[in-house]
Design an enzyme around this catalytic site. Sequence first.
Site, short mmCIF file in Angstrom:
data_model
loop_
_atom_site.label_atom_id
_atom_site.label_comp_id
_atom_site.label_asym_id
_atom_site.label_seq_id
_atom_site.Cartn_x
_atom_site.Cartn_y
_atom_site.Cartn_z
CB SER B 66 -1.74 13.11 0.51
OG SER B 66 -3.10 13.42 0.45
CE LYS B 69 -4.24 10.36 -0.76
NZ LYS B 69 -4.56 11.53 -1.61
CE1 TYR B 192 -6.71 8.40 2.23
CE2 TYR B 192 -8.53 9.78 2.93
CZ TYR B 192 -7.43 9.57 2.13
OH TYR B 192 -7.06 10.53 1.23
CE1 TYR B 244 -2.78 15.08 -3.51
CE2 TYR B 244 -1.82 17.22 -3.07
CZ TYR B 244 -2.31 16.01 -2.62
OH TYR B 244 -2.33 15.75 -1.29
CB VAL B 262 -3.58 19.21 2.36
CG1 VAL B 262 -4.00 18.96 0.91
CG2 VAL B 262 -4.25 18.25 3.32
#
Lengths: 308, 308, 308, 308
Positions: B66, B69, B192, B244, B262
């Site tokens: 992530s 992102k 992605y 998160y 992660v």
Amino acid sequence: MAKVLTDALLASILERVRPLTAQGQVADYIPALACVPAEKLGIAISTVDGQHFQAGDAGERFTIQSISKVLSLVLAMGLYEEHEIWQRVGKDPSGQPFNSLLQLELEKGKPRNPFINAGALVVCDMLQSRLSAPRQRMLEVVRQLAGAPDLHYNTLVARSEFDHSDRNAAIAYLMRSFGNFHNDVIPVLKNYFHYCALEMNCVELARCFLFLANQGRAAHLPDGLISAQHTRQINALMVTSGMYQSSGEFAWRVGMPGKSGVGGGIIAIVPHEMSIAVWSPGLDEAGNSLAGTAALEILAREMGRSIF
Amino acid sequence: MAKVLTDALLASILERVRPLTAQGQVADYIPALACVPAEKLGIAISTVDGQHFQAGDAGERFTIQSISKVLSLVLAMGLYEEHEIWQRVGKDPSGQPFNSLLQLELEKGKPRNPFINAGALVVCDMLQSRLSAPRQRMLEVVRQLAGAPDLHYNTLVARSEFDHSDRNAAIAYLMRSFGNFHNDVIPVLKNYFHYCALEMNCVELARCFLFLANQGRAAHLPDGLISAQHTRQINALMVTSGMYQSSGEFAWRVGMPGKSGVGGGIIAIVPHEMSIAVWSPGLDEAGNSLAGTAALEILAREMGRSIF
Amino acid sequence: MAKVLTDALLASILERVRPLTAQGQVADYIPALACVPAEKLGIAISTVDGQHFQAGDAGERFTIQSISKVLSLVLAMGLYEEHEIWQRVGKDPSGQPFNSLLQLELEKGKPRNPFINAGALVVCDMLQSRLSAPRQRMLEVVRQLAGAPDLHYNTLVARSEFDHSDRNAAIAYLMRSFGNFHNDVIPVLKNYFHYCALEMNCVELARCFLFLANQGRAAHLPDGLISAQHTRQINALMVTSGMYQSSGEFAWRVGMPGKSGVGGGIIAIVPHEMSIAVWSPGLDEAGNSLAGTAALEILAREMGRSIF
Amino acid sequence: MAKVLTDALLASILERVRPLTAQGQVADYIPALACVPAEKLGIAISTVDGQHFQAGDAGERFTIQSISKVLSLVLAMGLYEEHEIWQRVGKDPSGQPFNSLLQLELEKGKPRNPFINAGALVVCDMLQSRLSAPRQRMLEVVRQLAGAPDLHYNTLVARSEFDHSDRNAAIAYLMRSFGNFHNDVIPVLKNYFHYCALEMNCVELARCFLFLANQGRAAHLPDGLISAQHTRQINALMVTSGMYQSSGEFAWRVGMPGKSGVGGGIIAIVPHEMSIAVWSPGLDEAGNSLAGTAALEILAREMGRSIF
């Protein structure tokens, strides 16, 4: 190039955001708030090196409303061990409107953070358990921090809020059903509404909250109010959860820890430098002062004072 | 008194958090992630004045997951006007787990922010619409930022993630049903997962993200990657939504903008000073590296580098 | 005093509810449905002792849409043991709109009942696993039950539904992520939309569903279609969950097990006596035929045929 | 072949379900309920043609708890016009646990139906507004219906419930905040808990609720208690919402309108034929009597008395 801070700079910023005062919505859920004139607009700054600046209606008092949630938390942090507080209230953004019950039910009565209503009510419940006269104690602390011995509660507003307190009562009873509220609901609600009905002006607010820019040190409190560590923690909480569900938007635009109230006030902190108080009663959809946020955004940009 | 930054300081911090590597939970939703050794532990720092520090397994690559992102968002900010992006994705904390559909349905397919899965998928959908070879473009940019021309995607991991992509497919189709996803779902998902499967080590990550500490300027890009304004905005987003649903807790403990993956990596930014990358595969309940977060917390305290 | 059932009684009931045909909203999420004339209005009844009654546009075919969910369930009940079905789908009202993902996520991908979209998709997934040609099999059964060998799917409608299937795809992928959907999503969706696009008229529908009033026995199936026990169960399911989130309102007003479709059709059962089919394309807010429901309400009252 | 109804048949059914009495969970949220012996088991039936049957502990009284919600509604239907009631409470299944606040908040304080706590509290609020002594009036009506002039409230239980009423207080205050609760919360709660603490035995319950099987006619009330139309409506409501969130399961298994209480009682209706009362304190997960439900299921099957 960052501009130098002067009263004139503040005044010019106010002029640029003044048109927005007509676009916001003055809080009207109780009559006493609805009658505040929408055109009020003020700003004040206190710096850690002892300077003070102000412009507009910075000397006119208004009820601080949810800004008081920071003060309740500060008081509780002086009365309880860290773990005692944070097992009863979380530190994370709620992602929900400030007075929602949805999350509270799913999460077994533990509010996400101390700046949503549920969290503030738990904090007030904690004050109730340890202080014999919490309302009087709050007043003493704030008078000392603001250097204003004549500060008082607007009892008319406090009573009016209490008369419209069904949802907050529901929140408190729900937490009580989960064992996360220990005192009788009514007296805690009454104290909570008194804290919200504390009347201060921008100058007093900026002075009062200077300790958050100054590692917890306050002018009239030789030992400091809270530790540097606790000060950082409160500033962190204000960035992630201080502006209801638009905390992300506020960090994006202004880039300072801040806390707003539906009375139209906002306090914002530039750590190690200054505290800022703005006031304009018209609110945006999330319940934050529309012109006040815009003034802070310009100030941050022109002075280069984002924390990011 | 703040300590001076040295490789030895970093090494000593790693030793203090090393016991935590045994307590976290290595991500195991795909086999390729589950087999990463839990005892890996590395850290690297790049400063805006050109220094580099590192300790532990800082030279070993892992999938950034992530953390990518942030890179997708940076690419999109270079291809779209601001309003085009933010009408399709919000800026506020979600208050929900990273892959929840609840909020997305209530809010008509507009994700709360670009760092939850739904938001990142919308951003990838935007890249798909404007780039002829988005996967190749991402690789070029990251290689340049990290100064590592041999960076590549772990296609085994990417394929494995795709084989377990039902929930992300559900998210994408739900947004598509609201008109907020424009391309075919499958190819966007594949891209992605490739971004997520980019393999980098801590040294490369720290170099790569230095632009966020440096007002958007990057060593190998004379014109800068993004503007100072956009840089501040991304840092703000990382503080309020980067970790998160425990972004508030991270701000409280570490006090820096950060983004986790992660795979066990976290990047953190001290604006105007440095970028930090840590890696330890064991995760806490929210999906953030357990030992990595602890290392950043100690680093912030010992160097006095909280933004608050 | 209960009235005697005649074609004339049915015709008079249609006249009384005809004004309502102008108030409902014809389903318009796909063009093929939007163009059905709102003024269509028909009714037909089949009794267990072999009588048939009809009025209005009872001979005109329309797509049965969600009424097909009952047929899918009947087919599945013939292919699976009871426990195999009900461990994958529940029997209770959802209290949510028919295509909501909220509940499905909270309840780990197990739909509340087989008459919401998620539940019907699980049932179709089950048919896919056990039948080599599920679409053909459905057609055979329905032709036999209705005594109409020329029944067919409206493939234009089926294809149009598939082109607007993003939300159903999201639902299927979400269940797949929880392990409660076993086949590829696309072919199951295509079959599901074919069942929905089955074209029948009121006379055929009343004949087709007579087995639910007749303990599972059907004219052309000497051994019966399903057991008396299963028949009671399906009728129970229709009372509590057959009319989307207004099943309670329908039971209150009409007092019969029923199942509606967004094509404007409703079938209703008086156990041990008769099956009724009505059709009027204008829908109420919950997606049930407005005039159709009103016709059933009058019929129930005038014939004294509530089950309560 | 349906069996003939006799005391012996009832006794044999009780023996078959007796093992289940050890598996349920006696309600223990208040001490007064927790001490009821789990092995109690009784059943009674009254028929519209004047017969009475019973077996087991059918003569022992227990608190009827939520079964009283039907009686409150009946009283309200005698005091208010239909539209006055149903604009304040819905008729549809909630799909949520009986005491949830989630739905109530989303739906602006209007409870889904009168058989969840929120709905029953609104109904009690309505009684409070129109009756000078609602608690006394309830007692009179129930004594008359049951033909038992010595029925009374267990005030110990009522007080104990009130002492654990935080969640119900939260529900009432939340509705009050939406304007759907008109009286002071505390007195209405007290009345509500008294109705719940009404003590009746199975024989009395079966007699009391016979009017629901008899089109509203009651032995000692020459004019009938409510109309045939209202009777059908209440039976419909019980089928779709009478058994908390497992109303669908109950309709599936038993096929009768029913209403349960956490004291372990259930009343069930075979329209035009009989009313049935069962009692066994052990509850299933949804809060319905485990052995009681099983007894009704067997009874329905053996007598062929499902409504479907």
